[in-house]
Design a protein around this motif. Structure first.
Motif, PDB file in Angstrom:
ATOM      1  N   LYS A  89      -0.167  -2.736  -3.475  1.00 16.22           N
ATOM      2  CA  LYS A  89       0.895  -2.144  -2.915  1.00 16.22           C
ATOM      3  C   LYS A  89       1.775  -2.956  -2.045  1.00 16.22           C
ATOM      4  CE  LYS A  89       3.329   1.995  -2.738  1.00 16.22           C
ATOM      5  NZ  LYS A  89       3.134   3.482  -2.471  1.00 16.22           N
ATOM      6  N   SER A  90       0.420  -3.558  -1.616  1.00 11.66           N
ATOM      7  CA  SER A  90       1.496  -4.078  -0.388  1.00 11.66           C
ATOM      8  C   SER A  90       1.630  -5.987  -0.270  1.00 11.66           C
ATOM      9  CB  SER A  90       0.605  -4.538   1.242  1.00 11.66           C
ATOM     10  OG  SER A  90       0.480  -2.904   1.497  1.00 11.66           O
ATOM     11  N   ASP A 134      -1.649  -8.187   8.496  1.00  8.45           N
ATOM     12  CA  ASP A 134      -0.904  -8.996   8.233  1.00  8.45           C
ATOM     13  C   ASP A 134      -1.399  -9.832   9.275  1.00  8.45           C
ATOM     14  OD1 ASP A 134       2.172  -9.267   7.347  1.00  8.45           O
ATOM     15  OD2 ASP A 134       2.590  -7.764   9.453  1.00  8.45           O
ATOM     16  N   LYS A 159      -2.406   2.951   7.133  1.00 13.68           N
ATOM     17  CA  LYS A 159      -1.253   2.217   7.797  1.00 13.68           C
ATOM     18  C   LYS A 159      -1.712   0.394   9.236  1.00 13.68           C
ATOM     19  CE  LYS A 159       2.535   5.527   6.385  1.00 13.68           C
ATOM     20  NZ  LYS A 159       2.902   6.157   7.534  1.00 13.68           N
ATOM     21  N   LEU A 172      -3.449  -1.719   7.345  1.00 19.12           N
ATOM     22  CA  LEU A 172      -2.688  -2.913   6.720  1.00 19.12           C
ATOM     23  C   LEU A 172      -1.821  -4.045   7.534  1.00 19.12           C
ATOM     24  CD1 LEU A 172      -1.093  -0.597   4.089  1.00 19.12           C
ATOM     25  CD2 LEU A 172      -2.336  -2.467   3.433  1.00 19.12           C
ATOM     26  N   ARG A 173      -1.883  -3.202   9.068  1.00 21.05           N
ATOM     27  CA  ARG A 173      -1.112  -3.888   9.908  1.00 21.05           C
ATOM     28  C   ARG A 173      -2.470  -4.990  10.602  1.00 21.05           C
ATOM     29  NH1 ARG A 173       3.053  -6.407  11.409  1.00 21.05           N
ATOM     30  NH2 ARG A 173       3.847  -6.581  13.789  1.00 21.05           N
ATOM     31  N   SER A 179      -4.107   0.056  -1.650  1.00 20.34           N
ATOM     32  CA  SER A 179      -3.148   0.026  -1.011  1.00 20.34           C
ATOM     33  C   SER A 179      -2.748  -1.357  -1.073  1.00 20.34           C
ATOM     34  CB  SER A 179      -3.684   0.282   0.706  1.00 20.34           C
ATOM     35  OG  SER A 179      -4.203   1.156   0.437  1.00 20.34           O
TER      36      SER A 179
END
Length: 222
Positions: free
Chosen positions: A23-24, A113, A106, A109-110, A20
């Protein structure tokens, strides 16, 4: 590209997290043991650590404290230990967040970030003290309030040293990052010349910023 070190002994979960992250758009190192994680951390530029608490060779809390002694980067725990005292121990060890399993990829990942953007803005590309001011984005340096011109190679060197302050950067690593950068060849002699020239511009008997670890490399100690 920002690099994330994933320290998780569950093979399938480690693979899923790494997939993941890649991919990001992140660079990823996935390991199961703290000792291997330390080697990777020392040998590479790591911008964040995702860390389990229960690991085959010890508790993640000790690894987090070790990381914070090397370099101030964010650490997020990913763990099945959901007791309040465990979470408090995680935060006390220096972590930015404590995420219990199972978790949403999800949302993770947020979180990553948001934290990386925040720490980037805090760490920034400016160094300043009473003697020296460096603005990397604008390739500007002042010493005792007077502007001091720096070359493109010196600016790239400063960026590498400042963005990894306190961390030893080996000769080979510096050469790899500077090799043919901007069309300019840099060998070990040229590296030494540029470092010495920078030190001559910045330093005096009371202010030392770059340390030469003989036979190994350089580090920013300012």
């Amino acid at each position: 590209m920002q690099n994330i070190l994933v320290v998780e002994d569950d093979h399938d979960l480690n693979q899923a997290i790494c997939y993941s992250l890649k991919k990001s758009g992140y660079g990823v190192y996935g390991v199961a043991f703290m000792e291997k994680a330390k080697r990777i951390f020392v040998e590479n530029r790591i911008d964040m650590v995702l860390l389990d608490v229960n690991l085959p060779d010890g508790e993640g809390f000790s690894f987090c404290r070790w990381v914070k002694e090397q370099k101030e980067i964010p650490v997020i725990y990913l763990t099945a230990r959901d007791m309040e005292e465990d979470a408090l121990a995680g935060y006390e060890s220096g972590a930015e967040d404590y995420v219990t399993k199972p978790f949403s990829m999800k949302i993770l990942l947020r979180k990553i970030d948001v934290i990386l953007k925040r720490t980037a803005s805090v760490n920034g590309t400016i160094f300043t003290d009473e003697h020296l001011y460096i603005d990397l984005d604008n390739a500007k340096m002042t010493v005792k309030g007077r502007e001091c011109p720096i070359t493109p190679t010196e600016c790239r060197l400063l960026r590498l040293l400042l963005m990894n302050r306190g961390q030893l950067l080996t000769y080979d690593l510096l050469l790899e990052r500077l090799w043919d950068c901007g069309g300019q060849f840099v060998d070990r002699h040229a590296l030494a010349v540029n470092v010495n020239r920078l030190r001559g511009k910045m330093e005096d008997e009371h202010h030392r910023y770059i340390s030469n670890v003989y036979g190994m490399g350089y580090q920013w100690i300012g």
